[in-house]
Design a protein around this motif. Structure first.
Motif, PDB file in Angstrom:
ATOM      1  N   LEU A  98     -15.563  -3.009  24.192  1.00 41.08           N
ATOM      2  CA  LEU A  98     -15.228  -2.378  23.050  1.00 41.08           C
ATOM      3  C   LEU A  98     -15.891  -1.079  22.748  1.00 41.08           C
ATOM      4  O   LEU A  98     -15.932  -0.583  21.458  1.00 41.08           O
ATOM      5  CB  LEU A  98     -15.501  -3.485  21.857  1.00 41.08           C
ATOM      6  N   GLY A  99     -15.969  -0.247  23.693  1.00 36.02           N
ATOM      7  CA  GLY A  99     -16.216   1.008  23.615  1.00 36.02           C
ATOM      8  C   GLY A  99     -15.515   2.075  23.937  1.00 36.02           C
ATOM      9  O   GLY A  99     -15.500   3.304  23.215  1.00 36.02           O
ATOM     10  N   ARG A 100     -14.762   1.848  25.061  1.00 35.59           N
ATOM     11  CA  ARG A 100     -13.917   2.924  25.465  1.00 35.59           C
ATOM     12  C   ARG A 100     -12.227   2.704  25.323  1.00 35.59           C
ATOM     13  O   ARG A 100     -11.731   1.575  25.400  1.00 35.59           O
ATOM     14  CB  ARG A 100     -13.783   2.868  27.104  1.00 35.59           C
ATOM     15  N   ASN A 101     -11.744   3.747  23.997  1.00 38.49           N
ATOM     16  CA  ASN A 101     -10.486   3.461  23.715  1.00 38.49           C
ATOM     17  C   ASN A 101     -10.324   2.364  22.758  1.00 38.49           C
ATOM     18  O   ASN A 101      -8.980   1.871  22.546  1.00 38.49           O
ATOM     19  CB  ASN A 101      -9.366   3.739  24.940  1.00 38.49           C
ATOM     20  N   ALA A 102     -11.288   1.591  22.292  1.00 43.22           N
ATOM     21  CA  ALA A 102     -10.928   0.425  21.725  1.00 43.22           C
ATOM     22  C   ALA A 102     -10.595   0.695  20.088  1.00 43.22           C
ATOM     23  O   ALA A 102     -11.260   1.560  19.473  1.00 43.22           O
ATOM     24  CB  ALA A 102     -12.446  -0.330  21.564  1.00 43.22           C
ATOM     25  N   SER A 103      -9.712   0.251  19.713  1.00 44.91           N
ATOM     26  CA  SER A 103      -9.258   0.209  18.344  1.00 44.91           C
ATOM     27  C   SER A 103      -9.941  -0.864  17.425  1.00 44.91           C
ATOM     28  O   SER A 103     -10.447  -1.906  17.930  1.00 44.91           O
ATOM     29  CB  SER A 103      -7.655  -0.028  18.051  1.00 44.91           C
ATOM     30  N   PRO A 104      -9.701  -0.629  16.014  1.00 47.83           N
ATOM     31  CA  PRO A 104     -10.228  -1.851  15.080  1.00 47.83           C
ATOM     32  C   PRO A 104      -9.470  -3.098  15.490  1.00 47.83           C
ATOM     33  O   PRO A 104     -10.030  -4.051  15.354  1.00 47.83           O
ATOM     34  CB  PRO A 104      -9.913  -1.239  13.770  1.00 47.83           C
ATOM     35  N   GLU A 105      -8.097  -3.031  15.891  1.00 41.78           N
ATOM     36  CA  GLU A 105      -7.479  -4.265  16.029  1.00 41.78           C
ATOM     37  C   GLU A 105      -7.981  -4.839  17.417  1.00 41.78           C
ATOM     38  O   GLU A 105      -8.075  -6.171  17.521  1.00 41.78           O
ATOM     39  CB  GLU A 105      -5.976  -4.116  16.279  1.00 41.78           C
TER      40      GLU A 105
END
Length: 281
Positions: A98-105
């Motif tokens: 959940l660090g690279r290109n992760a969105s809130p969704e």
């Protein structure tokens, strides 16, 4: 069972997930239009996608697993521990925890799935027993890697029997201090595969660079995201592999403002030193 053993014409519904046609990454005839496309990569050929009955492409998300999990959660379908674990791991690996290109969704769906996963199965997936070949390739990949200014690293794995090592090496080497771009490549079953990784994706898009590396190369195709991408070139003959790999490496260096003669050994080792002195890529 390999998808290559199946005849798509025997199915009334064909879904393409985590990719978009037309693409060399999809084992479907260019003349065959799928029924469903679900993906999180940037939209490709819009004119082709218009022919597909159902398309759900969300480039703002970090993982296609997020989309699939949302379908199940919103429909109230019971998600078994194995399915939850698979989808959770898909999000986790695509976004690098959940660090690279992760969105809130992605974060929201990941949290919802975590309540349903099998911790033991997840541990088994993330910590598998590895063959000695894995470590041999890893050793040679590091010893033979070449470093170029400004912060570029190339690791040519040559002919492989363990294709998963290409992205593994790229991910590992990008963690080195001072490295901004990594190209890892190798040959497997008549095809050259490569992975790109960068910490500089906002300035130079990895997907766009990957596509330039194979532009005009017969049998070539590529795709990906801002910070990670990959591609392949189907070889016309067994002897063509070395030439294709060298062409990709030269293009990589030229695109990023460097050249082959500027290369130095990243770490060193007998094999890497011998190859460097002999001028072998």
């Amino acid at each position: 069972r390999s998808i290559k053993t199946l005849d798509p014409r025997n199915f009334t519904v064909i879904a393409v997930v985590d990719a978009q046609p037309p693409s060399t990454h999809i084992p479907l005839s260019p003349n065959l239009t799928p029924t469903i496309v679900i993906d999180h990569h940037p939209v490709g050929k819009r004119s082709f996608l218009k022919r597909i009955p159902y398309v759900d492409i969300r480039a703002e998300l970090g993982s296609t697993s997020t989309i699939l999990a949302e379908y199940l959660l919103e429909a109230g379908v019971e998600i078994t521990p194995l399915v939850a674990t698979a989808l959770f791991y898909g999000i986790k690996s695509d976004t690098r925890d959940l660090g690279r290109n992760a969105s809130p969704e992605d974060v929201k769906v990941s949290n919802a799935l975590y309540q349903r996963i099998s911790v033991k199965v997840l541990s088994d997936i993330e910590n598998p027993r590895l063959p000695r070949e894995y470590f041999r390739i890893l050793k040679e990949a590091i010893q033979g890697a070449l470093c170029f200014p400004p912060g570029l690293l190339i690791s040519d794995l040559g002919s492989l029997g363990y294709i998963d090592m290409i992205p593994v090496v790229a991910d590992l080497l990008l963690r080195a201090e001072g490295i901004r771009w990594v190209l890892s490549l190798g040959e497997w079953k008549g095809t050259v595969f490569f992975s790109l990784r960068t910490t500089d994706g906002r300035r130079r898009n990895a997907e766009k660079l990957a596509k330039r590396l194979v532009r005009g190369v017969p049998g070539g195709g590529a795709g990906g995201h801002e910070t990670m991408a990959g591609g392949k070139v189907d070889l016309p003959s067994a002897q063509a592999g070395e030439g294709v790999r060298q062409r990709i490496k030269q293009r990589f260096l030229k695109e990023l403002g460097s050249s082959w003669e500027k290369g130095t050994l990243f770490v060193g080792g007998d094999n890497g030193a011998k190859n460097r002195k002999a001028g072998v890529p």
